[in-house]
Write an enzyme that holds these catalytic residues in place. Structure first.
Site, PDB file in Angstrom:
ATOM      1  N   THR A 173     -36.780   9.068  -2.152  1.00 51.01           N
ATOM      2  CA  THR A 173     -37.606   8.562  -1.060  1.00 51.01           C
ATOM      3  C   THR A 173     -37.101   9.072   0.276  1.00 51.01           C
ATOM      4  O   THR A 173     -35.900   9.260   0.464  1.00 51.01           O
ATOM      5  CB  THR A 173     -37.605   7.018  -1.013  1.00 51.01           C
ATOM      6  OG1 THR A 173     -36.269   6.575  -0.800  1.00 51.01           O
ATOM      7  CG2 THR A 173     -38.149   6.414  -2.290  1.00 51.01           C
TER       8      THR A 173
ATOM      9  N   ASN B  39     -36.717   7.965   4.026  1.00 47.37           N
ATOM     10  CA  ASN B  39     -36.757   6.794   4.903  1.00 47.37           C
ATOM     11  C   ASN B  39     -37.302   7.241   6.255  1.00 47.37           C
ATOM     12  O   ASN B  39     -36.852   8.244   6.796  1.00 47.37           O
ATOM     13  CB  ASN B  39     -35.362   6.197   5.075  1.00 47.37           C
ATOM     14  CG  ASN B  39     -34.878   5.537   3.806  1.00 47.37           C
ATOM     15  OD1 ASN B  39     -34.932   6.152   2.745  1.00 47.37           O
ATOM     16  ND2 ASN B  39     -34.429   4.311   3.902  1.00 47.37           N
TER      17      ASN B  39
ATOM     18  N   GLU C 187     -40.507   3.664   3.527  1.00 45.68           N
ATOM     19  CA  GLU C 187     -40.046   4.763   2.687  1.00 45.68           C
ATOM     20  C   GLU C 187     -41.268   5.407   2.051  1.00 45.68           C
ATOM     21  O   GLU C 187     -42.245   4.727   1.761  1.00 45.68           O
ATOM     22  CB  GLU C 187     -39.204   4.257   1.503  1.00 45.68           C
ATOM     23  CG  GLU C 187     -37.968   3.518   1.850  1.00 45.68           C
ATOM     24  CD  GLU C 187     -37.206   3.087   0.579  1.00 45.68           C
ATOM     25  OE1 GLU C 187     -37.603   3.463  -0.548  1.00 45.68           O
ATOM     26  OE2 GLU C 187     -36.225   2.375   0.736  1.00 45.68           O
TER      27      GLU C 187
HETATM   28  C1  LIG Z   1     -43.326   3.283  -3.936  1.00 44.95           C
HETATM   29  C2  LIG Z   1     -42.119   2.413  -3.807  1.00 44.95           C
HETATM   30  C3  LIG Z   1     -42.228   1.053  -4.112  1.00 44.95           C
HETATM   31  C4  LIG Z   1     -41.119   0.211  -4.016  1.00 44.95           C
HETATM   32  N1  LIG Z   1     -41.259  -1.109  -4.316  1.00 44.95           N
HETATM   33  C5  LIG Z   1     -40.196  -1.919  -4.212  1.00 44.95           C
HETATM   34  C6  LIG Z   1     -40.305  -3.310  -4.515  1.00 44.95           C
HETATM   35  O1  LIG Z   1     -41.381  -3.832  -4.841  1.00 44.95           O
HETATM   36  N2  LIG Z   1     -39.194  -4.083  -4.421  1.00 44.95           N
HETATM   37  C7  LIG Z   1     -37.981  -3.555  -4.029  1.00 44.95           C
HETATM   38  O2  LIG Z   1     -37.028  -4.306  -3.970  1.00 44.95           O
HETATM   39  N3  LIG Z   1     -37.845  -2.251  -3.703  1.00 44.95           N
HETATM   40  C8  LIG Z   1     -38.918  -1.422  -3.802  1.00 44.95           C
HETATM   41  N4  LIG Z   1     -38.785  -0.099  -3.479  1.00 44.95           N
HETATM   42  C9  LIG Z   1     -37.544   0.378  -2.838  1.00 44.95           C
HETATM   43  C10 LIG Z   1     -36.499   0.829  -3.796  1.00 44.95           C
HETATM   44  O3  LIG Z   1     -35.661  -0.289  -4.019  1.00 44.95           O
HETATM   45  C11 LIG Z   1     -35.689   1.966  -3.143  1.00 44.95           C
HETATM   46  O4  LIG Z   1     -36.529   2.999  -2.760  1.00 44.95           O
HETATM   47  C12 LIG Z   1     -34.707   2.545  -4.117  1.00 44.95           C
HETATM   48  O5  LIG Z   1     -33.857   1.532  -4.522  1.00 44.95           O
HETATM   49  C13 LIG Z   1     -33.871   3.654  -3.498  1.00 44.95           C
HETATM   50  O6  LIG Z   1     -33.303   3.198  -2.324  1.00 44.95           O
HETATM   51  P1  LIG Z   1     -32.358   4.143  -1.465  1.00 44.95           P
HETATM   52  O7  LIG Z   1     -33.141   5.428  -1.289  1.00 44.95           O
HETATM   53  O8  LIG Z   1     -32.177   3.410  -0.171  1.00 44.95           O
HETATM   54  O9  LIG Z   1     -31.126   4.294  -2.267  1.00 44.95           O
HETATM   55  C14 LIG Z   1     -39.874   0.749  -3.585  1.00 44.95           C
HETATM   56  C15 LIG Z   1     -39.787   2.109  -3.258  1.00 44.95           C
HETATM   57  C16 LIG Z   1     -40.884   2.937  -3.371  1.00 44.95           C
HETATM   58  C17 LIG Z   1     -40.766   4.393  -3.021  1.00 44.95           C
END
Ligand SMILES: Cc1cc2nc3c(=O)[nH]c(=O)nc-3n(C[C@H](O)[C@H](O)[C@H](O)COP(=O)(O)O)c2cc1C
Length: 121
Positions: free
Chosen positions: A20, A22, A67
């Site tokens: 992702t 940010n 993100e």
């Molecule tokens: C399309 C998408 C949907 C997400 N939905 C959730 C969610 O419903 N709940 C949540 O806690 N994190 C959600 N995330 C976030 C993820 O926890 C996070 O992107 C992943 O852990 C990687 O985090 P980092 O890049 O900061 O390490 C989502 C991320 C994306 C890209």
């Protein structure tokens, strides 16, 4: 169109198969926390995107973040400017019991995004 700068690289999250970017938005947008299908333009190319707005409760975090995961993209987005347009709300954010459960949901979200945006790209 909302423009944003990518403030973290595109590799975090790759361990789940969902890297992702940010985002720091140039202008704040007031939208409900959750997942959206979005068209995302980077370097004059439009990608299908899964936009997430929320606090990442599954990871125990509380700060609101934006993100985006781009479909059919590989590369580094760090420091780039991108613009996006939200096409459709997919679901509210959730606190999952495990990262595995989150990843299963992300796979379903990706299918939803593909289905929604197939008509527009
Ligand atoms: C399309 C998408 C949907 C997400 N939905 C959730 C969610 O419903 N709940 C949540 O806690 N994190 C959600 N995330 C976030 C993820 O926890 C996070 O992107 C992943 O852990 C990687 O985090 P980092 O890049 O900061 O390490 C989502 C991320 C994306 C890209």
């Amino acid at each position: 169109m909302t423009t944003a700068t990518v403030i973290h690289g595109y590799r975090n999250g790759s361990k789940f198969g969902f890297p992702t970017a940010n985002l720091r938005l140039d202008t704040p947008i007031d939208i409900e926390n959750g997942v959206y299908a979005a068209q995302v333009e980077v370097d004059n190319i439009t990608y299908k995107g899964m936009l997430y707005v929320g606090t990442r409760p599954t990871l125990g975090l509380t700060e609101k973040t934006y993100e985006v995961h781009l479909l059919h993209f590989s590369g580094n987005l760090y420091g780039k400017t991108l613009s996006f347009e939200i096409v459709e709300f997919i679901r509210p954010e959730q606190k999952f019991e495990s990262v595995e459960a989150l990843v299963e949901q992300l796979n379903r979200d990706r299918e939803a995004v593909e289905a929604i945006l197939v008509k527009t790209l």
